[in-house]
Design an enzyme around this catalytic site. Structure first.
Site, PDB file in Angstrom:
ATOM      1  N   THR A 157       6.999   7.862   0.485  1.00  0.00           N
ATOM      2  CA  THR A 157       6.662   6.714  -0.373  1.00  0.00           C
ATOM      3  C   THR A 157       6.686   7.080  -1.862  1.00  0.00           C
ATOM      4  O   THR A 157       6.224   8.145  -2.258  1.00  0.00           O
ATOM      5  CB  THR A 157       5.269   6.166   0.006  1.00  0.00           C
ATOM      6  OG1 THR A 157       5.236   5.956   1.421  1.00  0.00           O
ATOM      7  CG2 THR A 157       4.963   4.859  -0.700  1.00  0.00           C
ATOM      8  N   GLU A 159       5.527   8.527  15.481  1.00  0.00           N
ATOM      9  CA  GLU A 159       4.424   8.327  14.530  1.00  0.00           C
ATOM     10  C   GLU A 159       3.699   7.009  14.807  1.00  0.00           C
ATOM     11  O   GLU A 159       2.472   6.958  14.923  1.00  0.00           O
ATOM     12  CB  GLU A 159       4.973   8.333  13.099  1.00  0.00           C
ATOM     13  CG  GLU A 159       3.904   8.140  12.042  1.00  0.00           C
ATOM     14  CD  GLU A 159       4.468   7.775  10.672  1.00  0.00           C
ATOM     15  OE1 GLU A 159       5.150   6.730  10.570  1.00  0.00           O
ATOM     16  OE2 GLU A 159       4.244   8.534   9.718  1.00  0.00           O
TER      17      GLU A 159
HETATM   18  C1  FAD Z   1      -4.267   6.236   2.789  1.00  0.00           C
HETATM   19  C2  FAD Z   1      -2.772   6.197   2.807  1.00  0.00           C
HETATM   20  C3  FAD Z   1      -2.070   7.306   3.287  1.00  0.00           C
HETATM   21  C4  FAD Z   1      -0.678   7.303   3.235  1.00  0.00           C
HETATM   22  N1  FAD Z   1       0.011   8.444   3.624  1.00  0.00           N
HETATM   23  C5  FAD Z   1       1.358   8.522   3.406  1.00  0.00           C
HETATM   24  C6  FAD Z   1       2.074   9.751   3.620  1.00  0.00           C
HETATM   25  O1  FAD Z   1       1.499  10.770   4.036  1.00  0.00           O
HETATM   26  N2  FAD Z   1       3.402   9.788   3.317  1.00  0.00           N
HETATM   27  C7  FAD Z   1       4.071   8.711   2.832  1.00  0.00           C
HETATM   28  O2  FAD Z   1       5.278   8.819   2.577  1.00  0.00           O
HETATM   29  N3  FAD Z   1       3.428   7.514   2.623  1.00  0.00           N
HETATM   30  C8  FAD Z   1       2.090   7.412   2.900  1.00  0.00           C
HETATM   31  N4  FAD Z   1       1.421   6.224   2.678  1.00  0.00           N
HETATM   32  C9  FAD Z   1       2.155   5.084   2.137  1.00  0.00           C
HETATM   33  C10 FAD Z   1       2.270   3.926   3.135  1.00  0.00           C
HETATM   34  O3  FAD Z   1       3.239   4.236   4.105  1.00  0.00           O
HETATM   35  C11 FAD Z   1       2.612   2.686   2.317  1.00  0.00           C
HETATM   36  O4  FAD Z   1       1.464   2.375   1.532  1.00  0.00           O
HETATM   37  C12 FAD Z   1       2.989   1.505   3.176  1.00  0.00           C
HETATM   38  O5  FAD Z   1       4.195   1.765   3.861  1.00  0.00           O
HETATM   39  C13 FAD Z   1       3.170   0.241   2.328  1.00  0.00           C
HETATM   40  O6  FAD Z   1       3.974   0.521   1.216  1.00  0.00           O
HETATM   41  P1  FAD Z   1       3.495   0.157  -0.265  1.00  0.00           P
HETATM   42  O7  FAD Z   1       2.067   0.595  -0.402  1.00  0.00           O
HETATM   43  O8  FAD Z   1       4.450   0.723  -1.230  1.00  0.00           O
HETATM   44  O9  FAD Z   1       3.521  -1.399  -0.296  1.00  0.00           O
HETATM   45  P2  FAD Z   1       4.660  -2.352  -0.903  1.00  0.00           P
HETATM   46  O10 FAD Z   1       5.992  -1.951  -0.370  1.00  0.00           O
HETATM   47  O11 FAD Z   1       4.470  -2.436  -2.362  1.00  0.00           O
HETATM   48  O12 FAD Z   1       4.263  -3.736  -0.233  1.00  0.00           O
HETATM   49  C14 FAD Z   1       3.067  -4.436  -0.615  1.00  0.00           C
HETATM   50  C15 FAD Z   1       2.841  -5.585   0.358  1.00  0.00           C
HETATM   51  O13 FAD Z   1       3.954  -6.477   0.309  1.00  0.00           O
HETATM   52  C16 FAD Z   1       4.523  -6.642   1.592  1.00  0.00           C
HETATM   53  N5  FAD Z   1       5.993  -6.729   1.471  1.00  0.00           N
HETATM   54  C17 FAD Z   1       6.827  -5.928   0.759  1.00  0.00           C
HETATM   55  N6  FAD Z   1       8.093  -6.321   0.899  1.00  0.00           N
HETATM   56  C18 FAD Z   1       8.080  -7.382   1.733  1.00  0.00           C
HETATM   57  C19 FAD Z   1       9.093  -8.217   2.291  1.00  0.00           C
HETATM   58  N7  FAD Z   1      10.386  -8.041   2.006  1.00  0.00           N
HETATM   59  N8  FAD Z   1       8.717  -9.232   3.108  1.00  0.00           N
HETATM   60  C20 FAD Z   1       7.409  -9.432   3.404  1.00  0.00           C
HETATM   61  N9  FAD Z   1       6.405  -8.663   2.908  1.00  0.00           N
HETATM   62  C21 FAD Z   1       6.737  -7.639   2.088  1.00  0.00           C
HETATM   63  C22 FAD Z   1       4.113  -5.428   2.402  1.00  0.00           C
HETATM   64  O14 FAD Z   1       4.065  -5.724   3.787  1.00  0.00           O
HETATM   65  C23 FAD Z   1       2.742  -5.103   1.813  1.00  0.00           C
HETATM   66  O15 FAD Z   1       1.742  -5.822   2.500  1.00  0.00           O
HETATM   67  C24 FAD Z   1       0.017   6.177   2.764  1.00  0.00           C
HETATM   68  C25 FAD Z   1      -0.697   5.050   2.321  1.00  0.00           C
HETATM   69  C26 FAD Z   1      -2.070   5.054   2.328  1.00  0.00           C
HETATM   70  C27 FAD Z   1      -2.811   3.856   1.802  1.00  0.00           C
END
Ligand code: FAD
Length: 386
Positions: free
Chosen positions: A124, A244
Site C-alpha cells: 500500500t 491471506e
Molecule cells: C492497521 C492496518 C494495517 C495494514 N497493514 C498493511 C500491510 O502490512 N501491508 C500493506 O501493504 N497494506 C496494509 N494495510 C493497508 C490496507 O490494505 C489498506 O488500508 C486497504 O486495502 C484500503 O486501502 P486504502 O486505505 O488506501 O483505502 P482507499 O483505496 O483510499 O479507499 C478508501 C475507501 O474508498 C473505497 N473505494 C476506493 N475505490 C473504490 C471504488 N473504485 N469503488 C468503490 N469503493 C472504492 C474503499 O473500499 C475504501 O472504503 C493496512 C491497513 C491498516 C489500517
C-alpha cells in the site's frame, strides 16, 4: 454452550493450551501500552504453529490451509489477536511459489525454525491506496543492485521482522502494455536497510497493531533480492492473496465466536428486573443471529480452504469468506457490546478491545467495496468499473 463438532480438534486443543498462558489480562496490558506481544509470538513460533504452511522439506509442518486457518481462529477465539503475527504464516507463500531454489533454501528453513521473521509485506502507498497498479515506488537496476525510491503506508510488523516482501515498479507504467505489468517483488533484509536508505515511521492507530510509514531514499538492495521474474510482481502478489484473505476470515470467525460466547455467558449471569437479561428475547435473539452468521462464514472459510488445499482456484470463495466473516464478527461485536450495557465499555471486560480489533477487517487487507467489485466483475461477469 453446547459443544459442536469442529474440524481439527487436536490442533484446536493444542493452540488453546498454549493460549491459556496468555490470558485476557496479558493482551489488555499490551493494548494499553501499545506494546508487541513478544512472549506470545515467541511461544507460538517455538511450538511451530507459524510454520504450519511451510513444506516439511524446508523444516515446516506442511499442513494445509484448513489447519492453518484453525490455528489463527483459535488465537482470536481465546481472546488474543493473531494480527501480531499472521504475516509470518502467509508471506512466505510468495517465496515458496515464486522464489528460486537458492532463495527458498536460504530463507525457508530459518523462517520455519523461527530464527528469521518474514512478517511484513509492503504494497500500500499513501497516494494510490487500493489502486495498486498506480503505485509510485520504483526499483531501478544499477549493476548488481536495485535502487529503491518511494513511500509506503500501513506496513505492519516491520519493527518485529527481519525480512519484508516489497512490491515496486521496475518498468515505468508508460512503457508497459498493461498497467499490471512492470512491477516486481523483492525480499528485503530489514536490518541491512533501516537507516541506510529506509526510514520507518510508526503510525499510532485505533488498535494495538504495529504498523508504519516507510520512506525509501536511494535504498540499495542486492539484485538477487528479486523474487521470480522482473515485471511479474503484481501477479505474484495476487497469487498470495487467497491464503491471506482466508486466514483473516478465520481470525474474524475466532473473534465472532469470542463475542458470541462472552455475550451468551453475560446474558445468562446478569440479573436485571429480577431475571437474567438473556431471558428477554430482545437480548437473546441478536446473540443467536450473530452465532448463525459466524457459523455460516465458517462454512465459506472451509469452502475456500478445501479448494486451496486441492490446488484449485478459490478467489471467489476466499473473498466471500473474508467478507462474510468480517461482517459477522463486526455484528457479533456490536451485539456483545450491547449485551454488556455500560460494562461493555470498561477495559477490564475486553469487549471494547476486541470490538476495536475486529473492526479493522472490514477495511484491511481488502475493503468491503473491493470484495464486492471482485465478485461483481469476476464471478457475476458485470462490466468492470476500474
Ligand atoms: C492497521 C492496518 C494495517 C495494514 N497493514 C498493511 C500491510 O502490512 N501491508 C500493506 O501493504 N497494506 C496494509 N494495510 C493497508 C490496507 O490494505 C489498506 O488500508 C486497504 O486495502 C484500503 O486501502 P486504502 O486505505 O488506501 O483505502 P482507499 O483505496 O483510499 O479507499 C478508501 C475507501 O474508498 C473505497 N473505494 C476506493 N475505490 C473504490 C471504488 N473504485 N469503488 C468503490 N469503493 C472504492 C474503499 O473500499 C475504501 O472504503 C493496512 C491497513 C491498516 C489500517
Amino acid at each position: 454452550m453446547q459443544q459442536r463438532p469442529e474440524r481439527h480438534p487436536e490442533i484446536r486443543e493444542a493452540v488453546r493450551a498454549l493460549c491459556a498462558d496468555f490470558p485476557d489480562a496479558y493482551f489488555r496490558e499490551l493494548d494499553e501500552k501499545r506494546a508487541y506481544p513478544e512472549a506470545f509470538v515467541d511461544a507460538l513460533t517455538r511450538a511451530g504453529w507459524l510454520a504450519a504452511l511451510i513444506p516439511q522439506e524446508y523444516g515446516g509442518s506442511g499442513l494445509g490451509l484448513s489447519e492453518a486457518s484453525v490455528i489463527m481462529e483459535e488465537i482470536n477465539r481465546c481472546g488474543g489477536n493473531a494480527g501480531a503475527c499472521h504475516g509470518q504464516m502467509y508471506n512466505m507463500g510468495t517465496l515458496l511459489r515464486h522464489g528460486s531454489e537458492a532463495q527458498k533454501q536460504r530463507y525457508l528453513p530459518g523462517i520455519a525454525a523461527g530464527e528469521l521473521r518474514l512478517q511484513s509485506m509492503a504494497v500500500t502507498e499513501p497516494t494510490t491506496g487500493t489502486d495498486t497498479t498506480q503505485l509510485k515506488t520504483t526499483a531501478v537496476r544499477k549493476g548488481d543492485r536495485y535502487v529503491v525510491n518511494g513511500q509506503k503506508v500501513w506496513i505492519s510488523r516491520v519493527q518485529h521482522s527481519d525480512l519484508m516482501i516489497l512490491l515496486a515498479r521496475t518498468t515505468p507504467a508508460a512503457e508497459v502494455k498493461r498497467k499490471s505489468e512492470g512491477m516486481s517483488i523483492f525480499i528485503v533484509d530489514l536490518e541491512q536497510s533501516i537507516g541506510k536508505g529506509l526510514a520507518v515511521q510508526p503510525i499510532r492507530n485505533m488498535v494495538n497493531h504495529e504498523t508504519n510509514e516507510l520512506f525509501f531514499d536511494n535504498l540499495e538492495i542486492p539484485a538477487e533480492s528479486l523474487i521470480g521474474e522482473e515485471g511479474k510482481g503484481f501477479r505474484y502478489i495476487l497469487d498470495g492473496l487467497n491464503a491471506e484473505r482466508t486466514l483473516i476470515a478465520a481470525e474474524c470467525i475466532g473473534d465472532g465466536c469470542w463475542f458470541v460466547e462472552r455475550a451468551a455467558k453475560y446474558a445468562g449471569e446478569r440479573i436485571v428486573f429480577g431475571r437474567p437479561i438473556g431471558r428477554n428475547q430482545g437480548v437473546a435473539f441478536p446473540i443467536a443471529e450473530a452465532f448463525i452468521e459466524v457459523e455460516a462464514a465458517s462454512l465459506m472459510r472451509y469452502a475456500a480452504t478445501d479448494l486451496f488445499d486441492r490446488g484449485e482456484p478459490c478467489g471467489a470463495e476466499a473473498n466471500m469468506a473474508k467478507h462474510l466473516a468480517a461482517k459477522a464478527s463486526w455484528e457479533a461485536a456490536n451485539v456483545c457490546l450491547q449485551t454488556h450495557g455500560g460494562f461493555g465499555f470498561a477495559a477490564e471486560y475486553d469487549v471494547e478491545r476486541k470490538f476495536r480489533e475486529t473492526r479493522l477487517y472490514l477495511v484491511a487487507p481488502i475493503s468491503t467495496n473491493l470484495v464486492f467489485s471482485y465478485v461483481a466483475e469476476h464471478v457475476l461477469g458485470l462490466p468492470r468499473s476500474f
